[in-house]
Design a protein around this motif. Structure first.
Motif, PDB file in Angstrom:
ATOM      1  N   UNK A  60      11.031  16.454  31.913  1.00 18.50           N
ATOM      2  CA  UNK A  60      11.645  15.359  32.575  1.00 18.50           C
ATOM      3  C   UNK A  60      12.856  15.143  32.007  1.00 18.50           C
ATOM      4  N   UNK A  61      13.146  15.257  30.734  1.00 14.64           N
ATOM      5  CA  UNK A  61      14.430  14.881  29.955  1.00 14.64           C
ATOM      6  C   UNK A  61      15.341  15.716  30.278  1.00 14.64           C
ATOM      7  N   UNK A  62      14.848  17.285  30.485  1.00 12.76           N
ATOM      8  CA  UNK A  62      15.900  18.310  30.515  1.00 12.76           C
ATOM      9  C   UNK A  62      16.650  18.200  31.859  1.00 12.76           C
ATOM     10  N   UNK A  63      16.229  17.718  32.810  1.00 12.04           N
ATOM     11  CA  UNK A  63      17.012  17.446  34.198  1.00 12.04           C
ATOM     12  C   UNK A  63      18.405  16.592  33.822  1.00 12.04           C
ATOM     13  N   UNK A  96      20.470  23.865  43.447  1.00 12.72           N
ATOM     14  CA  UNK A  96      19.406  24.628  43.273  1.00 12.72           C
ATOM     15  C   UNK A  96      18.383  24.340  42.181  1.00 12.72           C
ATOM     16  N   UNK A  97      18.542  23.974  41.072  1.00 17.75           N
ATOM     17  CA  UNK A  97      17.851  23.367  40.049  1.00 17.75           C
ATOM     18  C   UNK A  97      17.324  22.503  40.301  1.00 17.75           C
ATOM     19  N   UNK A  98      17.667  21.393  41.392  1.00 14.16           N
ATOM     20  CA  UNK A  98      16.959  20.315  41.885  1.00 14.16           C
ATOM     21  C   UNK A  98      15.684  20.649  42.650  1.00 14.16           C
ATOM     22  N   UNK A  99      15.961  21.642  43.373  1.00 15.96           N
ATOM     23  CA  UNK A  99      14.592  22.161  44.206  1.00 15.96           C
ATOM     24  C   UNK A  99      13.576  22.341  42.979  1.00 15.96           C
ATOM     25  N   UNK A 100      13.803  22.946  41.895  1.00 18.89           N
ATOM     26  CA  UNK A 100      12.931  23.454  40.986  1.00 18.89           C
ATOM     27  C   UNK A 100      12.166  21.851  40.427  1.00 18.89           C
ATOM     28  N   UNK A 101      13.261  21.149  40.138  1.00 18.00           N
ATOM     29  CA  UNK A 101      12.903  20.014  39.483  1.00 18.00           C
ATOM     30  C   UNK A 101      11.795  19.035  40.524  1.00 18.00           C
ATOM     31  N   UNK A 102      12.269  19.278  41.715  1.00 14.85           N
ATOM     32  CA  UNK A 102      11.482  18.531  42.747  1.00 14.85           C
ATOM     33  C   UNK A 102      10.102  18.887  42.838  1.00 14.85           C
TER      34      UNK A 102
END
Length: 217
Positions: A60-63, A96-102
């Protein structure tokens, strides 16, 4: 601590939205971007150090770094008058990374509300890529409104609800956010197209270097 940082993400998104709508001078916005960018680098570092044995907390913090580096990059860009292409392509990486965090929030962390919020952020950072990286300035007004609205809907209001203990029933919140996002951001498109804010003629001082390029828009 993460909720405190999120509150100020709301503030900087609102300010950047107003900047894109030509309500705030870019240099003035740049200073605040540096403040929030610094906070959003310190915050996840502290959270990770304090939770080395908790992979979910680290995930969670990494994002948060994605946003911290964005605001630092934007702040330096605005104050230095640099070309915005680098920020634009970094925004594509963030989108793109936001899709992974979603996905991680939906499937691994059990937080559908923030799953939807990450989808919001992915959409917003993709707009930054189109505007700043690809230089499609015709979406400036649309992007400004989306940025300002997301400052409240994805950051300031959720942060305040978390801090006050009212962030409950995340399934219902996720549904409300999803419906709101689809309706508002689709509805904004025809309202903002062809109505770009007028750009004032630059002063001689600002045009000191004739090769000077747009800083953010």
């Amino acid at each position: 601590m993460g909720a405190v940082g999120l509150l100020y993400v709301g503030a900087v998104l609102f300010i950047n939205g107003m900047m894109l709508l030509k309500k705030i001078d870019p240099r003035a916005a740049g200073i605040f971007n540096l403040f929030v960018g610094g906070l959003q680098v310190i915050t996840p570092t502290v959270l990770i150090i304090a939770n080395l044995a908790n992979p979910a907390q680290i995930l969670g913090a990494s994002g948060i770094y994605l946003f911290g580096f964005t605001y630092l990059y934007v702040g330096i860009n605005l104050l230095g008058g640099f070309d915005s292409t680098g920020v634009g392509y970094f925004s594509l990486f963030v989108a793109i990374m936001a899709m992974g965090y979603a996905y991680a929030n939906f499937r691994l962390l059990g937080d559908p509300a923030f799953g939807v919020i990450w989808l919001y952020w992915g959409f917003l950072w993709f707009l930054f890529f189109v505007l700043l990286g690809l230089k499609h300035e015709q979406i400036t007004r649309y992007t400004g409104w989306v940025t300002a609205i997301q400052g409240w809907v994805t950051a300031a209001i959720p942060a305040f609800l978390i801090l006050t203990g009212y962030w409950r029933n995340t399934n219902l919140i996720a549904f409300i956010l999803a419906v709101f996002g689809v309706v508002v951001f689709i509805g904004l498109w025809p309202l903002t197209r062809g109505r770009e804010p007028a750009v004032a003629a630059p002063s001689e001082e600002a045009m000191g270097d004739r090769t000077h390029r747009p800083r953010w828009t």
